[in-house]
Design a protein around this motif. Structure first.
Motif, PDB file in Angstrom:
ATOM      1  N   SER A  26       0.799  -1.224   0.000  1.00  0.00           N
ATOM      2  CA  SER A  26       0.000   0.000   0.000  1.00  0.00           C
ATOM      3  C   SER A  26       0.832   1.275   0.000  1.00  0.00           C
ATOM      4  CB  SER A  26      -0.922   0.015   1.218  1.00  0.00           C
ATOM      5  OG  SER A  26      -1.672  -1.154   1.270  1.00  0.00           O
ATOM      6  N   GLY A  27       1.849   1.330  -0.835  1.00  0.00           N
ATOM      7  CA  GLY A  27       2.619   2.558  -0.948  1.00  0.00           C
ATOM      8  C   GLY A  27       3.802   2.643  -0.022  1.00  0.00           C
ATOM      9  N   ALA A  28       4.029   1.662   0.841  1.00  0.00           N
ATOM     10  CA  ALA A  28       5.177   1.698   1.751  1.00  0.00           C
ATOM     11  C   ALA A  28       6.411   1.230   1.016  1.00  0.00           C
ATOM     12  CB  ALA A  28       4.927   0.796   2.951  1.00  0.00           C
ATOM     13  N   THR A  29       7.560   1.765   1.373  1.00  0.00           N
ATOM     14  CA  THR A  29       8.803   1.291   0.820  1.00  0.00           C
ATOM     15  C   THR A  29       9.460   0.370   1.820  1.00  0.00           C
ATOM     16  OG1 THR A  29      10.100   3.076   1.740  1.00  0.00           O
ATOM     17  CG2 THR A  29       9.114   3.472  -0.419  1.00  0.00           C
ATOM     18  N   ALA A  30      10.521  -0.307   1.409  1.00  0.00           N
ATOM     19  CA  ALA A  30      11.192  -1.246   2.303  1.00  0.00           C
ATOM     20  C   ALA A  30      11.722  -0.562   3.548  1.00  0.00           C
ATOM     21  CB  ALA A  30      12.318  -1.961   1.570  1.00  0.00           C
ATOM     22  N   SER A  31      12.036   0.718   3.462  1.00  0.00           N
ATOM     23  CA  SER A  31      12.532   1.437   4.634  1.00  0.00           C
ATOM     24  C   SER A  31      11.400   1.932   5.515  1.00  0.00           C
ATOM     25  CB  SER A  31      13.385   2.633   4.192  1.00  0.00           C
ATOM     26  OG  SER A  31      12.561   3.589   3.549  1.00  0.00           O
ATOM     27  N   GLY A  32      10.156   1.723   5.080  1.00  0.00           N
ATOM     28  CA  GLY A  32       9.010   2.128   5.876  1.00  0.00           C
ATOM     29  C   GLY A  32       8.540   3.539   5.573  1.00  0.00           C
ATOM     30  N   ASP A  33       9.195   4.231   4.636  1.00  0.00           N
ATOM     31  CA  ASP A  33       8.769   5.583   4.301  1.00  0.00           C
ATOM     32  C   ASP A  33       7.494   5.514   3.483  1.00  0.00           C
ATOM     33  OD1 ASP A  33      10.997   6.696   5.511  1.00  0.00           O
ATOM     34  OD2 ASP A  33      12.182   6.544   3.687  1.00  0.00           O
ATOM     35  N   GLN A  34       6.461   6.205   3.922  1.00  0.00           N
ATOM     36  CA  GLN A  34       5.204   6.237   3.210  1.00  0.00           C
ATOM     37  C   GLN A  34       5.209   7.421   2.245  1.00  0.00           C
ATOM     38  OE1 GLN A  34       2.762   4.039   3.682  1.00  0.00           O
ATOM     39  NE2 GLN A  34       3.716   2.997   5.381  1.00  0.00           N
ATOM     40  N   GLU A  35       4.526   7.279   1.135  1.00  0.00           N
ATOM     41  CA  GLU A  35       4.357   8.399   0.235  1.00  0.00           C
ATOM     42  C   GLU A  35       3.545   9.450   0.972  1.00  0.00           C
ATOM     43  OE1 GLU A  35       1.746   9.176  -3.699  1.00  0.00           O
ATOM     44  OE2 GLU A  35       2.973   7.382  -3.690  1.00  0.00           O
ATOM     45  N   GLY A  36       4.085  10.633   1.175  1.00  0.00           N
ATOM     46  CA  GLY A  36       3.370  11.691   1.864  1.00  0.00           C
ATOM     47  C   GLY A  36       3.429  11.610   3.373  1.00  0.00           C
ATOM     48  N   THR A  38       4.557  12.653   6.932  1.00  0.00           N
ATOM     49  CA  THR A  38       5.146  13.829   7.558  1.00  0.00           C
ATOM     50  C   THR A  38       5.054  13.691   9.073  1.00  0.00           C
ATOM     51  OG1 THR A  38       3.040  15.000   7.453  1.00  0.00           O
ATOM     52  CG2 THR A  38       4.574  15.394   5.651  1.00  0.00           C
ATOM     53  N   SER A  39       6.024  14.254   9.751  1.00  0.00           N
ATOM     54  CA  SER A  39       6.039  14.216  11.202  1.00  0.00           C
ATOM     55  C   SER A  39       6.194  15.633  11.718  1.00  0.00           C
ATOM     56  CB  SER A  39       7.193  13.346  11.700  1.00  0.00           C
ATOM     57  OG  SER A  39       7.221  13.356  13.104  1.00  0.00           O
ATOM     58  N   ALA A  40       5.229  16.090  12.508  1.00  0.00           N
ATOM     59  CA  ALA A  40       5.279  17.433  13.067  1.00  0.00           C
ATOM     60  C   ALA A  40       6.176  17.463  14.302  1.00  0.00           C
ATOM     61  CB  ALA A  40       3.880  17.916  13.422  1.00  0.00           C
ATOM     62  N   ALA A  41       6.197  16.382  15.067  1.00  0.00           N
ATOM     63  CA  ALA A  41       6.968  16.316  16.306  1.00  0.00           C
ATOM     64  C   ALA A  41       7.110  14.859  16.712  1.00  0.00           C
ATOM     65  CB  ALA A  41       6.245  17.091  17.406  1.00  0.00           C
ATOM     66  N   VAL A  42       8.011  14.597  17.656  1.00  0.00           N
ATOM     67  CA  VAL A  42       8.142  13.247  18.182  1.00  0.00           C
ATOM     68  C   VAL A  42       6.787  12.821  18.739  1.00  0.00           C
ATOM     69  CG1 VAL A  42       9.241  11.842  19.968  1.00  0.00           C
ATOM     70  CG2 VAL A  42      10.590  13.515  18.704  1.00  0.00           C
ATOM     71  N   GLY A  43       6.320  11.632  18.356  1.00  0.00           N
ATOM     72  CA  GLY A  43       5.037  11.123  18.818  1.00  0.00           C
ATOM     73  C   GLY A  43       3.877  11.404  17.888  1.00  0.00           C
ATOM     74  N   SER A  44       4.108  12.149  16.803  1.00  0.00           N
ATOM     75  CA  SER A  44       3.037  12.479  15.853  1.00  0.00           C
ATOM     76  C   SER A  44       3.484  12.172  14.436  1.00  0.00           C
ATOM     77  CB  SER A  44       2.661  13.956  15.945  1.00  0.00           C
ATOM     78  OG  SER A  44       2.142  14.244  17.215  1.00  0.00           O
ATOM     79  N   LEU A  45       2.531  11.737  13.610  1.00  0.00           N
ATOM     80  CA  LEU A  45       2.860  11.354  12.246  1.00  0.00           C
ATOM     81  C   LEU A  45       1.598  11.357  11.399  1.00  0.00           C
ATOM     82  CD1 LEU A  45       5.346  10.156  10.659  1.00  0.00           C
ATOM     83  CD2 LEU A  45       4.412   7.926  11.196  1.00  0.00           C
ATOM     84  N   THR A  46       1.720  11.811  10.166  1.00  0.00           N
ATOM     85  CA  THR A  46       0.641  11.722   9.183  1.00  0.00           C
ATOM     86  C   THR A  46       1.098  10.786   8.091  1.00  0.00           C
ATOM     87  OG1 THR A  46      -0.129  13.960   9.623  1.00  0.00           O
ATOM     88  CG2 THR A  46      -0.743  13.004   7.503  1.00  0.00           C
ATOM     89  N   VAL A  47       0.269   9.801   7.759  1.00  0.00           N
ATOM     90  CA  VAL A  47       0.589   8.821   6.730  1.00  0.00           C
ATOM     91  C   VAL A  47      -0.462   8.924   5.637  1.00  0.00           C
ATOM     92  CG1 VAL A  47       0.892   6.368   6.210  1.00  0.00           C
ATOM     93  CG2 VAL A  47       1.577   7.267   8.451  1.00  0.00           C
ATOM     94  N   LYS A  48      -0.017   9.242   4.405  1.00  0.00           N
ATOM     95  CA  LYS A  48      -0.926   9.311   3.268  1.00  0.00           C
ATOM     96  C   LYS A  48      -0.364   8.453   2.150  1.00  0.00           C
ATOM     97  CE  LYS A  48      -2.670  13.988   3.957  1.00  0.00           C
ATOM     98  NZ  LYS A  48      -2.831  15.310   3.347  1.00  0.00           N
ATOM     99  N   SER A  49      -1.223   7.601   1.609  1.00  0.00           N
ATOM    100  CA  SER A  49      -0.873   6.813   0.433  1.00  0.00           C
ATOM    101  C   SER A  49      -2.119   6.733  -0.436  1.00  0.00           C
ATOM    102  CB  SER A  49      -0.360   5.423   0.836  1.00  0.00           C
ATOM    103  OG  SER A  49      -1.413   4.652   1.376  1.00  0.00           O
ATOM    104  N   VAL A  50      -2.036   5.973  -1.496  1.00  0.00           N
ATOM    105  CA  VAL A  50      -3.163   5.874  -2.422  1.00  0.00           C
ATOM    106  C   VAL A  50      -4.421   5.378  -1.715  1.00  0.00           C
ATOM    107  CG1 VAL A  50      -3.992   4.719  -4.506  1.00  0.00           C
ATOM    108  CG2 VAL A  50      -1.632   5.504  -4.376  1.00  0.00           C
ATOM    109  N   ARG A  51      -4.286   4.402  -0.807  1.00  0.00           N
ATOM    110  CA  ARG A  51      -5.453   3.803  -0.169  1.00  0.00           C
ATOM    111  C   ARG A  51      -5.608   4.135   1.305  1.00  0.00           C
ATOM    112  NH1 ARG A  51      -5.666  -2.327  -1.143  1.00  0.00           N
ATOM    113  NH2 ARG A  51      -3.703  -2.180  -0.042  1.00  0.00           N
ATOM    114  N   ALA A  52      -4.673   4.872   1.902  1.00  0.00           N
ATOM    115  CA  ALA A  52      -4.730   5.097   3.346  1.00  0.00           C
ATOM    116  C   ALA A  52      -4.406   6.545   3.698  1.00  0.00           C
ATOM    117  CB  ALA A  52      -3.747   4.172   4.057  1.00  0.00           C
ATOM    118  N   HIS A  53      -5.017   7.012   4.781  1.00  0.00           N
ATOM    119  CA  HIS A  53      -4.699   8.319   5.362  1.00  0.00           C
ATOM    120  C   HIS A  53      -4.898   8.188   6.861  1.00  0.00           C
ATOM    121  CE1 HIS A  53      -5.562  12.928   5.635  1.00  0.00           C
ATOM    122  NE2 HIS A  53      -4.575  12.541   6.410  1.00  0.00           N
ATOM    123  N   LEU A  54      -3.781   8.144   7.584  1.00  0.00           N
ATOM    124  CA  LEU A  54      -3.817   8.002   9.037  1.00  0.00           C
ATOM    125  C   LEU A  54      -3.163   9.196   9.702  1.00  0.00           C
ATOM    126  CD1 LEU A  54      -2.636   4.291   9.358  1.00  0.00           C
ATOM    127  CD2 LEU A  54      -4.986   5.141   9.427  1.00  0.00           C
TER     128      LEU A  54
END
Length: 168
Positions: A26-36, A38-54
Motif C-alpha cells: 500500500s505505498g510503503a517502501t522497504a525502509s518504511g517511508d510512506q508516500e506523503g 510527515t512528522s510534526a513532532a516526536v510522537g506524531s505522524l501523518t501517513v498518506k498513500s493511495v489507499r490510506a490516510h492516518l
C-alpha cells in the motif's frame, strides 16, 4: 495429478510473507517511508498513500511499575476504507501484545484492532492497549527529545515507523 500441489500452495504464502517482511504494501517502501509521510513532532505522524490516510498523535512509550512498558497513541483513520493495526514492535523489545479495551468498539480480532473510516482509536487507558513485557529500549534523541523507534504494521497503510516519546 493433483490440482493443488504443496509447491503451488506455498508460493502465495511465501510471496505474502516477503511483502509483509519488507513492508512493501500500500505505498510503503522497504525502509518504511510512506508516500506523503510527515512528522510534526516526536510522537506524531501523518501517513498518506493511495489507499490510506492516518493521523497518529501523542505516541508515548511509558514504563510501568512492573518493569513492562506500554505504547499509548491515538490513531485516526481519515481514509475511506477500514484499517487494522496488526502488529507493533521495537527493535530491542520485539513484538508487543494487544489487550482489548473496556468497550465493544474496536474489538481485538485476529486481524488486529479495527479503525473504521472517520474514527479514532486511543490506545491506552480504557481503550485497547499495546503492551511490551520487558522493554530493553533505551530512549534515543530524535526531533529534539528522547524517543523510541516504534514499528507499526497496518493492514492497508503497511509499515509505519513512529518515533514515540519516551521519558528522559
Amino acid at each position: 495429478m493433483a490440482l493443488h500441489s504443496p509447491r503451488r500452495a506455498a508460493a502465495p504464502l511465501a510471496t505474502a510473507l516477503l511483502v509483509l517482511l519488507t513492508g512493501c504494501t500500500s505505498g510503503a517502501t522497504a525502509s518504511g517511508d510512506q508516500e506523503g509521510t510527515t512528522s510534526a513532532a516526536v510522537g506524531s505522524l501523518t501517513v498518506k498513500s493511495v489507499r490510506a490516510h492516518l493521523e497518529l498523535t501523542d505516541g508515548t512509550f511509558l514504563a510501568q511499575p512492573s518493569g513492562a512498558a506500554e505504547l499509548t497513541v491515538t490513531v485516526r483513520n481519515e481514509g475511506s476504507v477500514p484499517e487494522h493495526l496488526a502488529q507493533v514492535s521495537t527493535a530491542a523489545d520485539g513484538q508487543s501484545t494487544f489487550r482489548a479495551g473496556k468497550g465493544p468498539e474496536n474489538l481485538l480480532s485476529s486481524a488486529g484492532v479495527l479503525i473504521r473510516p472517520g474514527e479514532s482509536v486511543t490506545f491506552g487507558g480504557d481503550g485497547p492497549r499495546i503492551l511490551f513485557p520487558a522493554p530493553a529500549t533505551p530512549p534515543a534523541t530524535a526531533g529534539g527529545g528522547p524517543s523510541v523507534d516504534t514499528i507499526m504494521i497496518f493492514a492497508v497503510a503497511g509499515l509505519v515507523h513512529l518515533p514515540a516519546k519516551a521519558p528522559a
